[in-house]
Structures are given as structure tokens and as C-alpha cells.
Enzyme design. Structure first.
Site, PDB file in Angstrom:
ATOM      1  CB  ALA A   1      -4.972   0.790  -1.375  1.00  0.00           C
TER       2      ALA A   1
ATOM      3  CD  GLN B   1     -10.782  -5.866  -1.923  1.00  0.00           C
ATOM      4  OE1 GLN B   1     -10.297  -5.189  -2.323  1.00  0.00           O
ATOM      5  NE2 GLN B   1     -12.341  -6.479  -1.650  1.00  0.00           N
ATOM      6  CB  VAL B   2     -11.417  -0.486   3.724  1.00  0.00           C
ATOM      7  CG1 VAL B   2     -13.126  -0.272   4.431  1.00  0.00           C
ATOM      8  CG2 VAL B   2     -10.242  -0.173   4.352  1.00  0.00           C
TER       9      VAL B   2
ATOM     10  CG  ASP C   1      -0.339  10.259   4.982  1.00  0.00           C
ATOM     11  OD1 ASP C   1      -0.050  11.482   4.600  1.00  0.00           O
ATOM     12  OD2 ASP C   1      -0.556   9.166   3.495  1.00  0.00           O
TER      13      ASP C   1
END
Length: 563
Positions: free
Chosen positions: A139, A143-144, A293
Site C-alpha cells: 500500500a 507493505q507486508v 474499518d
């Protein structure tokens, strides 16, 4: 001058890029009306207007979404914040804002390596038994990557993008200044509360940029569910977690958007819907700390009908007062008590913003009254909340930001519940908990505690009152009592008068040059150029140059009004 309002020259380049995107997406009129284009051009930054209407054929919500996507992470996040403001924007706008995603390619591991090694205290291949260089997700902010600890625990490593803090800080500075100017110069934007929205965005981004804060939120939620093993929150590994990187357990389950796998995995849809709704209701009503969210991408379904929540970057907080007001609102909707709903909404809207309070109250009562006689199981609580926010929007009233976030979470939750179980009804799930919380609130011990706190606050105010009155009287005797008056448009008017005076002075200079040069032309003798007296010729040339400058300034000003 607007340049002074916009701040240091370090942001001029970024402002130029932002305005270029806005113009290209059909918002040149707003740019002109704010005076931003003139200010930039005076500072030496040229704007291109030749493609200003390229996207004008698109609907305004689509234009805005495309512009936000192109402008980068801070603006994408702004759109995501706006997606939760159904009290300010209609369904067509919300639908477009909800499409906003950060279409950003992943950063290569080599680019992240030095920052990651600094945060972890060693190379990732050394710190972890296994580290996947290919990210699971990317994103605009982080980041992952997937990894494995030396004890065999599967984890995810979330890494903040290098340099993202500087970029977002610059964008927030510009957004804050532009919102201030927009609220003053574009009255039709005032109901949307630009400055409040930017402040809300800044708070949200500040929390999201601190990955350790996300982990602290996760641990608080996990502690609240310690006695409910069917709710799972990923464990945080603090030895490897800091502001720029966090490490949490990897969740291996059925993603919330992959409902087709639930039956194959032998999971109970009805039980999952009930447990999920009860969990979110507990977060909101009892704990005052909720996942803001809870969309399907942040929910996983695990064996034994357990539910895992991930990504606590966006968290909502409710004070005790807000929870009491929410209880009154929800009970009013569920029990069809029109007066209770009207009282809460009128308090949230604020008397200063209500143009016709009697009309609004009548419409709220009529709205709630239409549900009289409707069986409890047929009430759609999420839709009722959406209709209430639409009613406020029609009256150009906004909800407090925390309540807007909560209502968005409520509506999302009910949609997820119905996707799991077509017979799911949030009303039947919510009513027993709401009634239980209300009963607990009016127990003797709880009432005595509130009375004690109220008495302490009253005594503190009474103790301070003589000092405050004495200070006020002392300042009054010394003539130091000040009254602040803000004239929002006065500076704009002053700038216009200043420009008009400058042009008038230039016109007088031109007239003086023409008259003086004409007199010099009649004097015999002295140096000549092209057979004309030099000083007379130079005077006329100067008058021509000044005249052209004046014509250009007047033309640009009229063009700005016509755009």
C-alpha cells in the site's frame, strides 16, 4: 498575500503538482477562485491549462476520485476518511470514495534493506529463520512480507515505506492551508467543513504512520476479549516492533471476502454472523475502543468458528458521554422512540448550525414513526442509521467525526452479517446488549460513582471561580480586556484594493511619461536618436512597456474571473 498564507517556498513545487492535477481533472474554476494560480505564477511556477477540460465529461464524484488517486497517499487517505462521512456526502460520492485504493507498486527489498536492518538490529535473513522477499501486499504507507521466527512461529512483517513521512507532512501542510482558504473563499464548501476534515485526516495518518501504535491498539482490543477465545487478535512480537516496522502472528484462515470456502471448511455461517456482531457491539458499547474499518479484508474466519480481526491502524474511540448518547440513539431506533432519537441528533448537530430546528425535529420524528408496528426482526438497523445521516445531510448538518466513523462501522458490520446469514438482523443482536448496558448504568453503584465525579468537578470549578473573577476584574481595570473579532474576507478585500491602487499608480506614471515626453519632443537641441530627442523617445518607450504590462495584468485578472 496568499503566498504568505501558503507558507514556505519548500512546498511550492508540491503545490504546483497538486494544482496541475486538479486543473487536469476539471477543477480549474476552483483553483482560479481561490487565487492559487496567480500566486504560483507570481512565484515563478507556470501552470498548464491546455488540458483542463480533458476529464470534464466524467461525473464529479469520479473526477474527484481519480484526482485523489493521482495525488498520492495523503489524498487517498483523505478519500477513505470521506467514505465514512455519509452525513456530508450522498451515496454516489460515498460509492466512489470506497473505491479508493493505493495503486502503488511494491518497494524492492533492497530499497528497504538499510532501514529494515536498522530497525531490526540486523539483516532480515539473520533475524528471521525465513524471510520472503516478495511482499504479500503493498500500500502507499507500508507493505507486508511473510516471515518465520526461529521458534517456528509464522509472522508477518509490516514495513513503512522510506521517506513517506516527509511526503505526507508536506501534503498535510498544504491541505490545511488550502482548506482554510477554501472555507473562506468558497462558501458552498463550508457545509463540508474542510478544516475539520483535514484535522481528522491528520490524526488518522499520524496514527497509521506509527506502526507501533497500531500494535498497541491491537493489544488493547485483545485484552478486552481475553475471556472470549472465539475472537482472535494477532499477537505482537515487541522484540522486533518499532515505529517503522511491526511483527505480528500470521493469520491463516478464510478471508472475509471468500465466503464460498466457509461451507467447505465446515464453518457455521449463523454462528459466525452472531459472534462477529456481538464482538463489534462489545467494542463499541462496552469498551469504547473499536475497529473502525471492519471490512471483509480485515476479517478472517478460523476453525472452530473463531473470528480474527487484523489491521488496527484505523481505530475509533468513544468517550463515556458519547457511548451514553449512542445508547440512547440505538435504543430509540430499536424501540421506535422518536423523541429520544431527535434529542440525540439535535445535540450532535449543535444549535448554532441548525437553520430550522423545529422542522428537523418534525422530520426525525416522522422518520422514526414510520417503523411503528414493524416486527423487530424486520428492522434494518444499518439502513435506518444511513437514512438518519441522509436526513442530516439534507439539512447541511454534520455528525461529530467519531460518530460518523462509528456509524460507518455499524453499516459495514450489518452488511457483512447479512452476507454470512441472509436471516441475520442486527436489531435482534443489539437489543439485549443495549438493554443490559443500560441496566448496568443505572445500578446504585454506577450512579453513586457518577454522582461523586460530578461533585468533584463542581467543587473544583467553585474553588477556581473567585480567582477567575478577580483576574477578569483586574484586567478590566487596567483596560486589558480583549474582544477577538475575525473578519474572514477583509484580507481578500484589502488585497484587491492594493492591486487596484497599484494599477492606478501605474496608469498615472504612464500618463506622466506620455505628457513629459511630448513636452521634451518640442524642445530643440540635445542628443537625438532616429532623428528624435533621446529623452523623449525613451519616455515614450517606457510608457509603451508599462502600458503593455498594465494591459496584461488587467487581462489576466479578467481571465481569472471568467475561468
Amino acid at each position: 498575500m496568499l503566498i504568505e498564507t501558503l507558507g514556505a517556498a519548500r512546498d511550492m513545487g508540491r503545490l504546483n503538482a497538486i494544482l496541475g492535477v486538479l486543473i487536469r481533472h476539471g477543477f480549474g474554476d476552483s483553483v482560479r477562485r481561490l487565487g492559487l494560480a496567480d500566486s504560483l505564477e507570481k512565484a515563478g511556477h507556470a501552470l498548464r491549462w491546455d488540458h483542463a477540460a480533458d476529464l470534464a465529461r466524467l461525473e464529479p464524484p469520479v473526477q474527484v476520485r481519480l484526482a485523489l488517486e493521482e495525488l498520492g497517499p495523503a489524498f487517498v487517505k483523505l478519500g477513505q476518511v470521506l467514505a465514512g462521512r455519509a452525513d456530508l456526502f450522498g451515496p454516489e460520492w460515498i460509492a466512489e470514495f470506497e473505491k479508493l485504493h493505493s495503486h502503488v507498486p511494491a518497494v524492492p527489498l533492497e530499497t528497504l534493506r538499510s532501514q529494515l536492518a536498522e530497525d531490526l538490529g540486523g539483516e532480515p535473513e539473520t533475524v528471521f529463520a525465513r524471510f520472503d522477499p516478495v511482499p504479500l501486499a503493498a500500500a502507499s504507507i507500508a507493505q507486508v512480507h511473510r516471515a518465520q521466527l526461529h521458534d517456528g512461529t509464522e509472522v508477518i512483517v509490516k514495513i513503512r515505506r522510506p521517506g513517506i513521512v516527509t511526503i505526507i507532512a508536506a501534503d498535510l501542510r498544504l491541505l490545511e492551508r488550502m482548506a482554510t482558504v477554501a472555507e473562506t473563499e468558497l462558501p458552498y464548501l463550508k457545509p463540508y467543513r474542510p478544516r475539520q476534515l483535514v484535522r481528522e485526516l491528520a490524526r488518522s495518518l499520524k496514527r497509521e504512520l506509527d506502526l507501533a501504535s497500531e500494535c498497541r491498539n491491537a493489544e488493547r482490543v485483545a485484552a478486552n476479549f481475553a475471556d472470549q477465545p472465539w475472537i482472535v487478535v494477532p499477537r505482537v512480537h515487541w522484540a522486533h516492533t518499532s515505529e517503522r516496522v511491526n511483527v505480528q502472528d500470521f493469520i491463516d484462515g478464510v478471508p472475509g471476502h471468500d465466503l464460498g470456502r466457509l461451507d467447505a471448511e465446515g464453518l457455521n455461517r449463523k454462528l459466525l454472523a452472531s459472534r462477529g456482531s456481538q464482538a463489534v457491539l462489545k467494542m463499541i458499547v462496552e469498551d469504547g475502543l473499536f475497529h473502525a474499518d471492519p471490512h471483509p479484508g480485515n476479517v478472517f474466519y478460523l476453525p472452530d468458528n473463531r473470528i480474527a480481526f487484523i489491521d488496527f491502524g484505523m481505530i475509533g474511540r468513544l468517550s463515556q458521554r458519547r457511548r451514553d448518547e449512542l445508547l440512547a440513539l440505538l435504543l430509540g431506533l430499536v424501540e421506535r422512540n422518536a423523541q429520544a432519537v431527535a434529542d440525540v441528533l439535535l445535540d450532535w448537530a449543535g444549535d448554532d448550525h441548525i437553520v430550522q430546528p423545529a422542522l428537523l425535529e418534525t422530520e426525525i420524528e416522522a422518520f422514526v414513526d414510520q417503523y411503528h408496528g414493524t416486527p423487530l426482526a424486520q428492522l434494518n438497523l444499518g439502513q435506518m442509521l444511513a437514512d438518519v445521516t441522509a436526513l442530516l445531510r439534507e439539512h447541511h448538518l454534520g455528525l461529530p467525526s467519531d460518530m460518523a466513523l462509528l456509524i460507518k462501522a455499524f453499516i459495514t458490520l450489518e452488511g457483512m452479517g447479512r452476507n454470512l446469514d441472509p436471516d441475520f438482523h442486527m436489531t435482534t443482536e443489539a437489543l439485549p446488549m443495549l438493554q443490559q448496558v443500560v441496566r448496568a448504568r443505572y445500578e446504585p453503584k454506577a450512579m453513586a460513582t457518577r454522582a461523586w465525579h460530578t461533585l468533584r468537578r463542581t467543587l473544583a470549578v467553585a474553588e477556581q471561580l473567585p480567582h477567575d473573577v478577580s483576574r477578569l476584574l483586574r484586567n478590566a481595570r487596567r483596560g486589558r480586556v480583549q474582544v477577538g473579532i475575525e473578519l474572514a474576507h477583509l484580507k481578500r478585500v484589502g488585497d484587491q484594493i492594493d492591486r487596484a491602487a497599484n494599477r492606478l499608480a501605474m496608469a498615472l506614471v504612464i500618463a506622466s511619461l506620455v505628457i513629459g515626453s511630448s513636452i521634451v519632443m518640442t524642445v530643440q537641441g540635445g542628443p537625438t536618436l532616429f532623428g528624435l530627442p533621446v529623452f523623449g523617445f525613451l519616455g515614450f518607450a517606457g510608457a509603451v512597456v508599462c502600458g503593455l504590462w498594465l494591459i496584461r495584468a488587467i487581462w489576466r485578472s479578467s481571465r481569472g474571473r471568467d475561468v
